[in-house]
Design a protein around this motif. Structure first.
Motif, PDB file in Angstrom:
ATOM      1  N   GLY A   1      31.781  41.907  38.735  1.00  0.00           N
ATOM      2  CA  GLY A   1      33.145  41.961  39.243  1.00  0.00           C
ATOM      3  C   GLY A   1      33.958  40.750  38.836  1.00  0.00           C
ATOM      4  N   VAL A   2      35.265  40.953  38.806  1.00  0.00           N
ATOM      5  CA  VAL A   2      36.191  39.881  38.421  1.00  0.00           C
ATOM      6  C   VAL A   2      36.261  38.836  39.529  1.00  0.00           C
ATOM      7  N   ILE A   3      36.241  37.578  39.140  1.00  0.00           N
ATOM      8  CA  ILE A   3      36.297  36.480  40.096  1.00  0.00           C
ATOM      9  C   ILE A   3      37.639  35.750  40.026  1.00  0.00           C
ATOM     10  N   LYS A   4      38.057  35.389  38.821  1.00  0.00           N
ATOM     11  CA  LYS A   4      39.248  34.560  38.654  1.00  0.00           C
ATOM     12  C   LYS A   4      40.514  35.397  38.526  1.00  0.00           C
ATOM     13  N   GLU A   5      41.571  34.933  39.169  1.00  0.00           N
ATOM     14  CA  GLU A   5      42.866  35.616  39.103  1.00  0.00           C
ATOM     15  C   GLU A   5      43.341  35.738  37.663  1.00  0.00           C
ATOM     16  N   GLU A   6      43.164  34.680  36.881  1.00  0.00           N
ATOM     17  CA  GLU A   6      43.599  34.693  35.488  1.00  0.00           C
ATOM     18  C   GLU A   6      42.886  35.782  34.690  1.00  0.00           C
ATOM     19  N   ASP A   7      41.585  35.934  34.932  1.00  0.00           N
ATOM     20  CA  ASP A   7      40.828  36.966  34.219  1.00  0.00           C
ATOM     21  C   ASP A   7      41.301  38.357  34.610  1.00  0.00           C
ATOM     22  N   PHE A   8      41.649  38.542  35.882  1.00  0.00           N
ATOM     23  CA  PHE A   8      42.155  39.838  36.334  1.00  0.00           C
ATOM     24  C   PHE A   8      43.478  40.158  35.647  1.00  0.00           C
TER      25      PHE A   8
ATOM     26  N   PHE B   1      44.405  41.506  47.897  1.00  0.00           N
ATOM     27  CA  PHE B   1      45.138  40.516  47.101  1.00  0.00           C
ATOM     28  C   PHE B   1      45.224  40.968  45.644  1.00  0.00           C
ATOM     29  N   PHE B   2      44.097  41.429  45.103  1.00  0.00           N
ATOM     30  CA  PHE B   2      44.094  41.860  43.704  1.00  0.00           C
ATOM     31  C   PHE B   2      44.830  43.188  43.532  1.00  0.00           C
ATOM     32  N   ALA B   3      44.817  44.030  44.548  1.00  0.00           N
ATOM     33  CA  ALA B   3      45.593  45.272  44.484  1.00  0.00           C
ATOM     34  C   ALA B   3      47.083  44.953  44.390  1.00  0.00           C
TER      35      ALA B   3
END
Length: 368
Positions: A141-148, A195-197
């Protein structure tokens, strides 16, 4: 026939407890106005998957492409592979499945999505993907906001890939210290997923699905936050010793392994005819789901499997040893039911001690 007349070892499912568990989780999802998508890697049985849908589930989740293929062949039409699928061979199989069913799967990296884009070139349907968010289990799963952000922007540029949603799994809830801690972990996982949504929507992607779930955090009537659209849980349907420990009772455990006593070599030791090949060697070593030994002996206080060989379970319990004789049968509540189901060709559905159906475990061994 009476289920205790079955040859052993045998996987037994209590119908009344099974249906109670199905209704319990469906009611929880309905109460919180989210879809329920059961994770069928727990039981690997299309029969039970269809039963879950009959009681209100919106589609199913699986862990492997092979499981998806079997479920599709048996009439399941809405399938999410809750795993990162990598490699041309597997992706081509998903492309083929997409011709007949609504199929989606997990991604968490640009290289993976690039493979998907290549394989789905020229397909009638775009690949339907959900980005996995790491929420504390320390798995994929994605961890970093930048990677997302980079991943979402990459998907937006793809001709053959559609971002359907995001998903997370709060599997670390199995190790929660207590119910209050479990709620804290559940809430933190929801907030991180949401948050990621929100971030995806800010990047111009309207998500159809925001999926969460694990059985421990779904057993205590915790509130599901606004914005979550789907609950994705598996073990609840059969339960096991670890889940029973979490809720404080084994009364909801629908699955047991029937086994025969084959030796009583000492005043305390009992040997039965199932070992690592029939109950696994898995344990839970901390938190509300912590287990003692390798499986609980149903109906006997503080009786459990101390160790196993391939085909032998070793129990040390004088009270049990004094009550049973060679040839008697015991029932084991496994520590972790998911791998146990994968060890049997069929399960026996039992109602009021009578075998009413043999259920083939058709997804057994589907590891690719």
């Amino acid at each position: 026939m009476d289920y205790r007349e079955l040859d052993t070892p045998a996987l037994i499912i209590d119908e009344e407890k099974l249906l109670e568990n199905i209704c319990f989780m469906q009611s929880y999802a309905d109460k919180n106005h989210v879809n329920l998508r059961p994770h069928t890697k727990t039981h690997k049985m299309p029969y039970l998957a269809k039963l879950q849908e009959e009681y209100g589930a919106k589609g199913i989740a699986v862990a492997k492409v092979g499981e998806a293929e079997v479920m599709a062949d048996n009439g399941l039409k809405d399938i999410f592979i809750a795993n990162e699928i990598v490699g041309g061979a597997k992706l081509k199989r998903i492309r083929e499945l997409a011709k007949a069913v609504d199929i989606s799967f997990g991604v968490d990296s640009i290289p993976q999505v690039s493979m998907v884009e290549e394989v789905f070139e020229g397909a009638d349907k775009k690949a339907q993907v959900l980005i996995e968010i790491e929420v504390g289990e320390n798995r994929s799963g994605v961890i970093k906001e930048e990677d997302f952000i980079n991943l979402v922007n990459h998907i937006k540029k793809c001709r053959n890939v559609h971002l359907k949603g995001i998903f997370s799994h709060d599997g670390h809830s199995y190790g929660a210290d207590n119910v209050e801690h479990c709620k804290e972990l559940f809430d933190e996982s929801q907030k991180r997923t949401l948050f990621f949504a929100k971030l995806a929507e800010e990047l111009g992607c309207k998500l159809e699905t925001v999926s969460i779930g694990s059985t421990p955090s779904s057993m205590f009537d915790f509130d599901i936050m606004k914005g979550i659209t789907e609950l994705r849980v598996g073990t609840y349907i059969l339960m096991d010793a670890s889940q029973g420990n979490a809720i404080g009772t084994y009364d909801r455990c629908a699955a047991t392994v029937l086994t025969t006593v084959i030796s009583r070599p000492t005043e305390e030791r009992v040997i039965t005819d199932v070992g690592a090949k029939g109950i696994t060697m898995q344990t839970r070593n901390k938190g509300i789901c912590a287990t003692k030994g390798l499986g609980v002996i149903k109906g006997y206080k503080d009786a459990y499997i101390h160790s196993v060989f391939d085909e032998h379970a070793i129990i040390y319990n004088k009270e049990l040893r004094d009550k049973i004789k060679i040839g008697d049968k015991l029932e084991i509540i496994p520590n972790h039911i998911c791998p146990v189901c994968n060890l049997y060709d069929k399960a026996y559905l039992v109602s009021h001690d009578k075998v009413i159906k043999e259920i083939p475990i058709l997804c057994r061994g589907k590891l690719t």
